[in-house]
Design an enzyme around this catalytic site. Sequence first.
Site, short mmCIF file in Angstrom:
data_model
loop_
_atom_site.label_atom_id
_atom_site.label_comp_id
_atom_site.label_asym_id
_atom_site.label_seq_id
_atom_site.Cartn_x
_atom_site.Cartn_y
_atom_site.Cartn_z
N HIS A 223 35.45 12.30 21.20
CA HIS A 223 35.85 13.05 20.01
C HIS A 223 37.38 13.24 19.99
O HIS A 223 38.01 13.11 18.94
CB HIS A 223 35.21 14.44 20.00
CG HIS A 223 33.71 14.44 19.92
ND1 HIS A 223 32.92 14.87 20.95
CD2 HIS A 223 32.86 14.08 18.93
CE1 HIS A 223 31.64 14.78 20.61
NE2 HIS A 223 31.58 14.29 19.39
N GLN B 125 20.01 15.75 9.40
CA GLN B 125 20.01 14.41 10.01
C GLN B 125 19.14 14.31 11.25
O GLN B 125 19.07 13.27 11.88
CB GLN B 125 21.44 13.95 10.31
CG GLN B 125 22.10 14.62 11.50
CD GLN B 125 23.56 14.22 11.60
OE1 GLN B 125 24.37 14.60 10.75
NE2 GLN B 125 23.92 13.47 12.63
N GLN C 252 33.03 3.94 16.97
CA GLN C 252 32.24 2.70 16.99
C GLN C 252 30.93 2.88 17.77
O GLN C 252 29.98 2.14 17.57
CB GLN C 252 33.06 1.58 17.62
CG GLN C 252 32.38 0.23 17.60
CD GLN C 252 32.81 -0.65 18.75
OE1 GLN C 252 33.99 -0.93 18.89
NE2 GLN C 252 31.88 -1.07 19.58
N ASP D 78 28.70 4.89 17.28
CA ASP D 78 27.64 5.01 16.28
C ASP D 78 27.88 3.94 15.21
O ASP D 78 28.25 4.24 14.07
CB ASP D 78 27.66 6.42 15.69
CG ASP D 78 27.39 7.46 16.75
OD1 ASP D 78 26.23 7.67 17.07
OD2 ASP D 78 28.37 8.03 17.30
N GLN E 194 26.07 4.14 11.91
CA GLN E 194 26.60 5.27 11.12
C GLN E 194 27.90 4.85 10.43
O GLN E 194 28.13 5.20 9.26
CB GLN E 194 26.84 6.46 12.04
CG GLN E 194 27.56 7.62 11.37
CD GLN E 194 27.54 8.86 12.23
OE1 GLN E 194 26.54 9.55 12.28
NE2 GLN E 194 28.63 9.14 12.90
N SER F 119 28.91 10.84 25.40
CA SER F 119 28.03 11.36 24.36
C SER F 119 27.74 12.82 24.67
O SER F 119 27.61 13.19 25.85
CB SER F 119 26.71 10.57 24.36
OG SER F 119 25.74 11.28 23.63
#
Length: 284
Positions: free
Chosen positions: A37, A61, A148, A150, A153, A185
């Site tokens: 992040h 989601q 990237q 995800d 997404q 993650s």
Amino acid sequence: MQILKDIESLQQWLSEIKKQQKTIGFVPTMGALHEGHLALIKASKKQNDYTLCSIFINPTQFNNSEDLARYPRTEQKDSQMLQNVQCDALFMPQAQEIYPNQNVLQLSFGYLETLMEGKFRPGHFAGVGLIVSKLFHLVQPQRAYFGQKDLQQCAVIQCLVQELNFPLEVIICPTIREPNGLAMSSRNQRLSEEAQQKATQIYQTLLNIQILIEQQQNPLEQQHLTPILKHLTQNDITIEYLEIVDAQTLLSLEYPYPKQITIAVCIAAYLEEVRLIDNILFKH
Ligand code: AMP
């Protein structure tokens, strides 16, 4: 760093910046922040006058209520981490304000929802599309940053921006990994230390598949696939899907794999009941 807990305070903060005609880079997240992040925040800081991060665990989601309940929440630590990288503002609204009513609008991303994450997490991308649209309307950034890691997404968001004419640029940043290769993650926090070590075999598998493709082999042929799956099972990893796709369209590729396009190898797997995804991109 400004902490903005509702839409009104967000609007106030934005109005000052817009008066000055400064640019805003936006990094939407669900919190439990890590270096992946922070890499998005750093990329935004380089390209924009102001960077806004949002933390919102988006209920629409999650197709699995237990997954939503177990999602890690580490607000204090997150805001400290954002301060350390000099993020300008953090928007953390309440679900009640974002979804005052049961939503009626249903976004659909067509074939993108029939493969990989879409196939195994029905409704997931409709929820992602809805929250990202809401946030884009509220923030109106010049640029928005996604990882990237995800990959699907990213494809969904690029589709959203293109087809609904959001006036912003989508920037995709590379996957940040632990030194042992495990893709960072928020869900890794739920793994025991032993499982975090075993989980490195997910990335290793992707690399082994890349090597086979570079050697003009078909990794999905029994003689290659059987030992790959056996090795993962020995490490307590259960595969949900393993796909070799065109990185642009995400459509499945057949052997022999074309040379001129970027290939994505994508994987979703369970370990200690934690669902992990990863992918690598390459040309051969
Ligand atoms: P999340 O909080 O999991 O919804 O992720 C927020 C953003 O961070 C998404 O754009 C993710 O793709 C991105 N992201 C998550 N993990 C990583 C990683 N390891 N490297 C780069 N970006 C990531």
